[in-house]
Design a protein around this motif. Structure first.
Motif, PDB file in Angstrom:
ATOM      1  N   ASP A  48      -6.411  -9.119 -41.704  1.00  0.00           N
ATOM      2  CA  ASP A  48      -5.670 -10.380 -41.653  1.00  0.00           C
ATOM      3  C   ASP A  48      -5.412 -10.851 -40.220  1.00  0.00           C
ATOM      4  O   ASP A  48      -4.783 -11.880 -40.005  1.00  0.00           O
ATOM      5  CB  ASP A  48      -4.353 -10.268 -42.429  1.00  0.00           C
ATOM      6  CG  ASP A  48      -3.442  -9.153 -41.923  1.00  0.00           C
ATOM      7  OD1 ASP A  48      -3.749  -8.545 -40.872  1.00  0.00           O
ATOM      8  OD2 ASP A  48      -2.431  -8.883 -42.592  1.00  0.00           O
ATOM      9  N   GLY A  49      -5.888 -10.082 -39.233  1.00  0.00           N
ATOM     10  CA  GLY A  49      -5.747 -10.494 -37.839  1.00  0.00           C
ATOM     11  C   GLY A  49      -4.339 -10.446 -37.300  1.00  0.00           C
ATOM     12  O   GLY A  49      -4.030 -11.074 -36.290  1.00  0.00           O
ATOM     13  N   SER A  50      -3.471  -9.657 -37.942  1.00  0.00           N
ATOM     14  CA  SER A  50      -2.061  -9.603 -37.539  1.00  0.00           C
ATOM     15  C   SER A  50      -1.826  -8.735 -36.305  1.00  0.00           C
ATOM     16  O   SER A  50      -0.746  -8.768 -35.727  1.00  0.00           O
ATOM     17  CB  SER A  50      -1.214  -9.061 -38.691  1.00  0.00           C
ATOM     18  OG  SER A  50      -1.561  -7.705 -38.952  1.00  0.00           O
ATOM     19  N   GLY A  51      -2.824  -7.948 -35.926  1.00  0.00           N
ATOM     20  CA  GLY A  51      -2.649  -7.051 -34.786  1.00  0.00           C
ATOM     21  C   GLY A  51      -2.144  -5.680 -35.190  1.00  0.00           C
ATOM     22  O   GLY A  51      -1.898  -4.834 -34.343  1.00  0.00           O
ATOM     23  N   THR A  52      -1.977  -5.468 -36.489  1.00  0.00           N
ATOM     24  CA  THR A  52      -1.558  -4.165 -36.995  1.00  0.00           C
ATOM     25  C   THR A  52      -2.312  -3.849 -38.286  1.00  0.00           C
ATOM     26  O   THR A  52      -2.861  -4.742 -38.944  1.00  0.00           O
ATOM     27  CB  THR A  52      -0.045  -4.115 -37.305  1.00  0.00           C
ATOM     28  OG1 THR A  52       0.249  -5.085 -38.311  1.00  0.00           O
ATOM     29  CG2 THR A  52       0.794  -4.363 -36.060  1.00  0.00           C
ATOM     30  N   ILE A  53      -2.322  -2.576 -38.641  1.00  0.00           N
ATOM     31  CA  ILE A  53      -2.906  -2.126 -39.904  1.00  0.00           C
ATOM     32  C   ILE A  53      -1.749  -1.699 -40.794  1.00  0.00           C
ATOM     33  O   ILE A  53      -0.969  -0.817 -40.429  1.00  0.00           O
ATOM     34  CB  ILE A  53      -3.871  -0.947 -39.681  1.00  0.00           C
ATOM     35  CG1 ILE A  53      -5.006  -1.354 -38.740  1.00  0.00           C
ATOM     36  CG2 ILE A  53      -4.422  -0.446 -41.019  1.00  0.00           C
ATOM     37  CD1 ILE A  53      -5.851  -0.189 -38.258  1.00  0.00           C
ATOM     38  N   ILE A  62      -0.475   6.081 -42.923  1.00  0.00           N
ATOM     39  CA  ILE A  62       0.095   5.306 -41.820  1.00  0.00           C
ATOM     40  C   ILE A  62       1.203   6.102 -41.141  1.00  0.00           C
ATOM     41  O   ILE A  62       1.238   6.231 -39.908  1.00  0.00           O
ATOM     42  CB  ILE A  62       0.607   3.935 -42.321  1.00  0.00           C
ATOM     43  CG1 ILE A  62      -0.585   3.053 -42.692  1.00  0.00           C
ATOM     44  CG2 ILE A  62       1.494   3.264 -41.272  1.00  0.00           C
ATOM     45  CD1 ILE A  62      -0.216   1.739 -43.357  1.00  0.00           C
ATOM     46  N   ASP A  63       2.111   6.673 -41.934  1.00  0.00           N
ATOM     47  CA  ASP A  63       3.263   7.389 -41.380  1.00  0.00           C
ATOM     48  C   ASP A  63       2.847   8.547 -40.474  1.00  0.00           C
ATOM     49  O   ASP A  63       3.520   8.835 -39.489  1.00  0.00           O
ATOM     50  CB  ASP A  63       4.158   7.912 -42.503  1.00  0.00           C
ATOM     51  CG  ASP A  63       4.865   6.791 -43.260  1.00  0.00           C
ATOM     52  OD1 ASP A  63       4.898   5.649 -42.745  1.00  0.00           O
ATOM     53  OD2 ASP A  63       5.354   7.064 -44.378  1.00  0.00           O
ATOM     54  N   GLU A  64       1.724   9.179 -40.808  1.00  0.00           N
ATOM     55  CA  GLU A  64       1.273  10.330 -40.014  1.00  0.00           C
ATOM     56  C   GLU A  64       0.980   9.959 -38.563  1.00  0.00           C
ATOM     57  O   GLU A  64       1.155  10.775 -37.663  1.00  0.00           O
ATOM     58  CB  GLU A  64       0.026  10.937 -40.666  1.00  0.00           C
ATOM     59  CG  GLU A  64      -0.457  12.190 -39.970  1.00  0.00           C
ATOM     60  CD  GLU A  64      -1.588  12.866 -40.719  1.00  0.00           C
ATOM     61  OE1 GLU A  64      -2.230  13.731 -40.105  1.00  0.00           O
ATOM     62  OE2 GLU A  64      -1.837  12.544 -41.899  1.00  0.00           O
TER      63      GLU A  64
END
Length: 159
Positions: A103-108, A133-135
């Motif tokens: 989505d191009g938000s700059g984050t996954i 993600i949390d890892e």
């Protein structure tokens, strides 16, 4: 037809050579052991190299000044060895990051990971995706940013 070679940079790994062979064979549709210059340009683009026709012609001329419009696998391997050596690992990692950051938000985030997992045919729960993600989420914001992604990539490679 004599072939001249420029001095090579770092040698390719066996995995890189195999990747290049498989890509070459996909474009060698007539199984003649050669690809034409247009096929070579498309092939190089498919491998992530943003090349123009004039650049491809120059690359081929560098490995074979008397080229007749076709490139053998050995010539292709020679010119790609030089190109692979020119790649910037950080740029490659940012390209990979952008594939996850759909989505191009700059984050996954979980939504991004779910889309990638679905594309790969994997069925994971949101809890499993969040655990991934949390890892690696160093700043504990619930998402992976580019810096965290590059850190993950460097852990898993001989960078």
């Amino acid at each position: 037809m004599a072939t001249t070679r420029r001095p090579r940079g770092p040698e390719l790994s066996e995995d890189e050579k195999q990747e290049l062979r498989e890509a070459f064979e996909l474009f060698d549709t007539e199984r003649k052991g050669t690809v034409d210059l247009h096929e070579l340009k498309v092939l190089m683009r498919a491998l992530g190299f943003d090349v123009k026709k004039a650049e491809v012609v120059k690359y081929v001329h560098d490995v074979d000044p008397h080229n007749g419009g076709f490139v053998t696998f050995d010539q292709y391997l020679s010119l790609m060895t030089d190109r692979y050596g020119d790649r910037n690992p950080d740029d490659e990692m940012m390209k990979a990051f952008s594939l996850f950051d759909g989505d191009g938000s700059g984050t996954i985030n979980v939504r991004n990971l779910r889309a990638v997992a679905r594309e790969l045919g994997e069925t994971l729960t949101d809890d499993e995706l969040q655990a991934m993600i949390d890892e690696f989420d160093n700043d504990q914001d619930g998402e992976i940013d580019a810096e965290e992604f590059i850190s993950i990539m460097k852990q898993g490679s001989a960078y």
